[in-house]
Design an enzyme around this catalytic site. Structure first.
Site, mmCIF file in Angstrom:
data_model
loop_
_atom_site.group_PDB
_atom_site.id
_atom_site.type_symbol
_atom_site.label_atom_id
_atom_site.label_comp_id
_atom_site.label_asym_id
_atom_site.label_seq_id
_atom_site.Cartn_x
_atom_site.Cartn_y
_atom_site.Cartn_z
ATOM 1 N N ASP A 1 0.836 -1.192 0.000
ATOM 2 C CA ASP A 1 0.000 0.000 0.000
ATOM 3 C C ASP A 1 0.878 1.252 0.000
ATOM 4 O OD1 ASP A 1 -2.222 -1.617 0.134
ATOM 5 O OD2 ASP A 1 -2.458 -1.414 2.303
ATOM 6 N N LYS A 2 0.319 2.354 -0.446
ATOM 7 C CA LYS A 2 1.058 3.610 -0.540
ATOM 8 C C LYS A 2 1.792 3.941 0.758
ATOM 9 C CE LYS A 2 0.321 8.602 -0.988
ATOM 10 N NZ LYS A 2 -0.679 9.686 -1.160
#
Length: 305
Positions: A141-142
C-alpha cells in the site's frame, strides 16, 4: 500522453439503493464525494434526463446517466525518484520502499510512482506484470513501507509469481496496533472481499476470498501492542482488514483504524520487515529491514503511556 475516451455509464436505482445522489455515485463508481460533486457541477450527471444537485434524493426507478471525462493515460516515462536498493543481480532487485510512494500508476496517480522510479534505475524489467506494471510481482500500500522484490527478467517474474501463488514466499511485517492483544500468537482466518457499501474499502465478508494472517506479540504496552505478522495469503489490505476485524486496528490507519489515539502518526504504522524466497537459480535469499526512527519514536510514545 494519449487521452482515454470519455466513458458513459447508465445506472438504474433499485428500491434498496436510494439516498443522496452523490453518496450513491461515490459508492457505485468508486470515486470520492468531491470527484462526484465536480461531475454534477459540470453537468455530467443527469437523473431522468434532468440536471439535479448533489443532494438529490434518489427514488426507485430513477435512471442516472454519467459521463466520465477523458483522462490521460498514465505516462511510463522514467523519473529520477530516489530508491533504496537492498539487493540487485541480473534477475531481480529488492527495494526498501518508503511510505508515501504509490507502487504503480492508477486513478489519481499517473506519475511519480515506484514504477516510474524502477524505469529510471533499471535498464531491464520483466513485462509479465503487464504494460503498466513492469517488474512488479507483488505490491505494498502507498503508506506501507518496507521490502518489495522486483523482477528484471520474464523468467524471474514467472518464478516469483509461482512462489507467491503457492505460498512459498515468506513476508513478515511489523505493526503497532491499538489495545492489548491477549494471545501471544494466533491465526486470523477470515475471508476478504470488497466492502458491501464502500467499494473503495475491503472487508471481512462471507463471499470473500480465503485470507490468513499469523500474528506474534513482540511487546505489550498498556494501550497498544507491537506485533509481527506473517502473510499466508496476499489479499488487498489484508493485514489492515484482519487486525481491524479483531478490534486491534493499526495505529494511524486512516481507513480501517480509529480517529483518535494515534500518537501523532500520519499514516498506518505497518512495515514489511522480512522477505525470504528462492532465487530462480535455486539459492535462498533472505532480507530484513528496520522501519526507521519515526516508527520507533511512536512505539516509544506507546510505551510511555
Amino acid at each position: 500522453m494519449t487521452p482515454k475516451p470519455a466513458e458513459r455509464r447508465v445506472l438504474t436505482v433499485t428500491e434498496d439503493s436510494g439516498g443522496r445522489l452523490d453518496v450513491y455515485l461515490s459508492e457505485r463508481l468508486e470515486l470520492s464525494r468531491s470527484q462526484v460533486k465536480r461531475l454534477i457541477d459540470d453537468g455530467l450527471v443527469l437523473v431522468n434526463e434532468a440536471l439535479v444537485k448533489a443532494g438529490y434524493k434518489l427514488r426507485a426507478g430513477d435512471e442516472i446517466r454519467v459521463t466520465l471525462p477523458m483522462e490521460p493515460e498514465p505516462s511510463l516515462e522514467p523519473q529520477p525518484i530516489p530508491l533504496e536498493i537492498i539487493y540487485e543481480d541480473e534477475e531481480l532487485a529488492v527495494i526498501n520502499k518508503p511510505k508515501g510512494l504509490v507502487v504503480h500508476p492508477g486513478a489519481g496517480n499517473v506519475s511519480e510512482t515506484l514504477v516510474h522510479a524502477l524505469l529510471y534505475h533499471f535498464a531491464d524489467l520483466a513485462e509479465g506484470g503487464g504494460p503498466e506494471r513492469p517488474g512488479l510481482v507483488h505490491r505494498l500500500d502507498k503508506d506501507t513501507s518496507g521490502l518489495l522484490v522486483v523482477a528484471k527478467t520474464d523468467r524471474c517474474h514467472a518464478h516469483l509469481a509461482h512462489l507467491l501463488k503457492n505460498r512459498l514466499m515468506d513476508k513478515h511485517y511489523l505493526a503497532l496496533v491499538h489495545g492489548a492483544v491477549r494471545e501471544d500468537e494466533g491465526l486470523i482466518d477470515k475471508p476478504i472481499g470488497r466492502h458491501p457499501k464502500n467499494r473503495k474499502k475491503m472487508a471481512v465478508v462471507e463471499t470473500g476470498r480465503p485470507a490468513q494472517t499469523v500474528f506474534t506479540v513482540q511487546e505489550r504496552f498498556r494501550k497498544y501492542t507491537l506485533l509481527r505478522l506473517e502473510l499466508i495469503t496476499g489479499r488487498t489490505h489484508q493485514i489492515r482488514v484482519h487486525l481491524a476485524s479483531i478490534h486491534h486496528p493499526i495505529v494511524g490507519d486512516p481507513v480501517y483504524g480509529y480517529k483518535s489515539g494515534n500518537l501523532g502518526a500520519t499514516s498506518q504504522l505497518l512495515h514489511a520487515c522480512y522477505l525470504a524466497f528462492q532465487h530462480p537459480d535455486g539459492q535462498l535469499l533472505e532480507f530484513s529491514s528496520d522501519p526507521g526512527p519515526e516508527f520507533w519514536e511512536i512505539v516509544a510514545k506507546a510505551g510511555n503511556l
